[in-house]
Design an enzyme around this catalytic site. Structure first.
Site, PDB file in Angstrom:
ATOM      1  N   CYS A 112       0.809  -1.231   0.000  1.00 52.11           N
ATOM      2  CA  CYS A 112       0.000   0.000   0.000  1.00 52.11           C
ATOM      3  C   CYS A 112       0.837   1.273   0.000  1.00 52.11           C
ATOM      4  O   CYS A 112       0.338   2.343  -0.340  1.00 52.11           O
ATOM      5  CB  CYS A 112      -0.917   0.007   1.211  1.00 52.11           C
ATOM      6  SG  CYS A 112      -1.966  -1.443   1.294  1.00 52.11           S
ATOM      7  N   HIS A 255      -3.847   6.760   2.819  1.00 52.23           N
ATOM      8  CA  HIS A 255      -4.149   5.473   2.201  1.00 52.23           C
ATOM      9  C   HIS A 255      -5.524   5.015   2.690  1.00 52.23           C
ATOM     10  O   HIS A 255      -5.858   5.142   3.870  1.00 52.23           O
ATOM     11  CB  HIS A 255      -3.065   4.464   2.572  1.00 52.23           C
ATOM     12  CG  HIS A 255      -3.422   3.073   2.148  1.00 52.23           C
ATOM     13  ND1 HIS A 255      -3.809   2.782   0.879  1.00 52.23           N
ATOM     14  CD2 HIS A 255      -3.474   1.907   2.840  1.00 52.23           C
ATOM     15  CE1 HIS A 255      -4.088   1.489   0.794  1.00 52.23           C
ATOM     16  NE2 HIS A 255      -3.893   0.938   1.979  1.00 52.23           N
ATOM     17  N   ASN A 285      -9.958  -0.957  -0.203  1.00 48.36           N
ATOM     18  CA  ASN A 285      -8.504  -0.782  -0.191  1.00 48.36           C
ATOM     19  C   ASN A 285      -7.943  -1.284  -1.521  1.00 48.36           C
ATOM     20  O   ASN A 285      -7.983  -2.479  -1.794  1.00 48.36           O
ATOM     21  CB  ASN A 285      -7.926  -1.581   0.993  1.00 48.36           C
ATOM     22  CG  ASN A 285      -6.412  -1.485   1.087  1.00 48.36           C
ATOM     23  OD1 ASN A 285      -5.752  -0.957   0.197  1.00 48.36           O
ATOM     24  ND2 ASN A 285      -5.864  -2.010   2.169  1.00 48.36           N
TER      25      ASN A 285
END
Ligand code: ACO
Length: 328
Positions: A112, A255, A285
């Site tokens: 990520c 994020h 996500n």
């Protein structure tokens, strides 16, 4: 030398998977997913749609906004954990599909944290050598292929998509876009978030496939704690380094892993919800694609204008984390 973001782009696949759809796959419910994660739906790539396909779609928009063609690129970095192949790298394939040739191409693996790590890598290249006039940074992920669709702890969290940015070295004496950055990793915590098999440690076998060892394994609660502390710390460091106060930020782009992580970080920084970019409800996500998609939506949606201060921060497998302060 003045390095700036000349263009942004993003892409998400057409197919939408809602929480109601997931209720048919695992023992979960819309209310749990929304309150514990903030996610309502996520986009899922088609069977024949690979990482580079989404990367190319996002990159085309970024190149258009920058007003350049792929042949002018001198570097392409693709941040991904789901490349088309282990090799050739996805960056080379994407550049070819965009119509370019000869640029310095590599994939970057930081889960990520991949998009902002790639921005930092591109920026460092451009600061080092004047031959890097334009660099393309892409985060692209097809997480649906590494998701265990029978594991309710993880399958509700992830989605597919891509985000891109073109960095330009204008060679003027003007200011740089990246005012400060802070990146870290702690490999001793690598097992908290891992795709166990398929590499040289545990090669693919029929048994590893049967045991779902080619899918995401995560200790959610532990990861959550580290995410909040690590992102908050990195954000504070970049603000301090640049001499910028949280009140001066136009936007924070964290994020998009969990709405509760986003809120915990922004509260600790003293930034109210209105200045925190959040699209997790629609995409879940998307790992390395997440910040690139947000950045593009912020630019195209008029939430960022030239000269605005924006703080990017991310956290992911590695563990890796970081923050970056931009003067857009
Ligand atoms: N539906 C219903 N119940 C569920 C679900 C679900 N989908 N998933 C878990 N539960 C249950 C659990 O079984 C548990 O039940 P129990 O109390 O009877 O044992 C209960 O809900 C609570 O589980 P927790 O794991 O404690 O739930 P938590 O509130 O921590 O939320 C989550 C889990 C969403 C995974 C959260 O911990 C999280 O977001 N972690 C961090 C994720 C992250 O930041 N990852 C890094 C980036 S990802 C990357 O790099 C690829």
């Amino acid at each position: 030398m003045s390095i700036r973001i000349a263009g942004t782009g993003s892409y998400v696949p057409e197919k939408i998977l809602t929480n109601a759809d997931l209720e048919k796959l695992v023992d979960t419910n819309d209310e749990w997913i929304k309150t514990r994660t903030g996610i309502a739906e996520r986009h899922i790539a088609a069977d024949d749609e690979a990482c580079s396909d989404m990367a190319v779609a996002a990159a085309r928009q970024a190149l258009d906004m920058a007003g350049i063609s792929a042949s002018e690129l001198s570097a392409v970095i693709v941040a991904t954990t789901t490349p088309d192949h282990i090799f050739p790298n996805t960056a080379s394939l994407a550049l070819d599909r965009l119509g370019g040739k000869g640029a310095f191409c590599f994939d970057l693996s930081a889960a990520c944290s991949g998009f902002i790590s790639s921005l930092e890598a591109a920026y460092a290249l451009m600061c080092t050598r004047s031959q890097y006039r334009y660099a393309l940074v892409i985060g692209s992920e097809k997480l649906s292929i590494i998701t265990n669709w029978s594991d309710r702890n993880t399958c509700v969290l992830f989605g597919d998509g891509a985000g891109a940015a073109v960095l330009e070295n204008t060679a003027d004496a003007g200011p740089n876009t990246i005012l400060a950055a802070d990146f870290h990793a702690d490999g001793s915590l690598g097992s908290l978030l891992t795709l166990p098999a398929g590499g040289s440690r545990q090669p693919a076998t029929a048994a590893t496939v049967a045991a779902h060892l080619h899918t995401i394994h995560m200790e959610g609660r532990e990861t959550f704690k580290h995410a909040v502390n690590a992102m908050t710390g990195a954000c504070r460091t970049v603000l301090e380094t640049a001499g910028v106060r949280a009140e001066q930020l136009k936007l924070v782009i964290p994020h998009q892993a969990n709405i509760r992580i986003i809120q915990a970080v922004s509260q600790r920084l003293g930034v109210e919800d209105a200045r925190v970019f959040c699209n997790i409800a629609h995409y879940g996500n998307t790992s390395a694609a997440s910040i690139g998609i947000c950045l593009d939506e912020a630019v195209r949606g008029g939430r960022l204008e030239r000269g605005d201060l924006v703080l990017l921060t991310s956290f992911g497998s590695g563990l890796t984390w970081g923050a970056m302060l931009l003067k857009y």
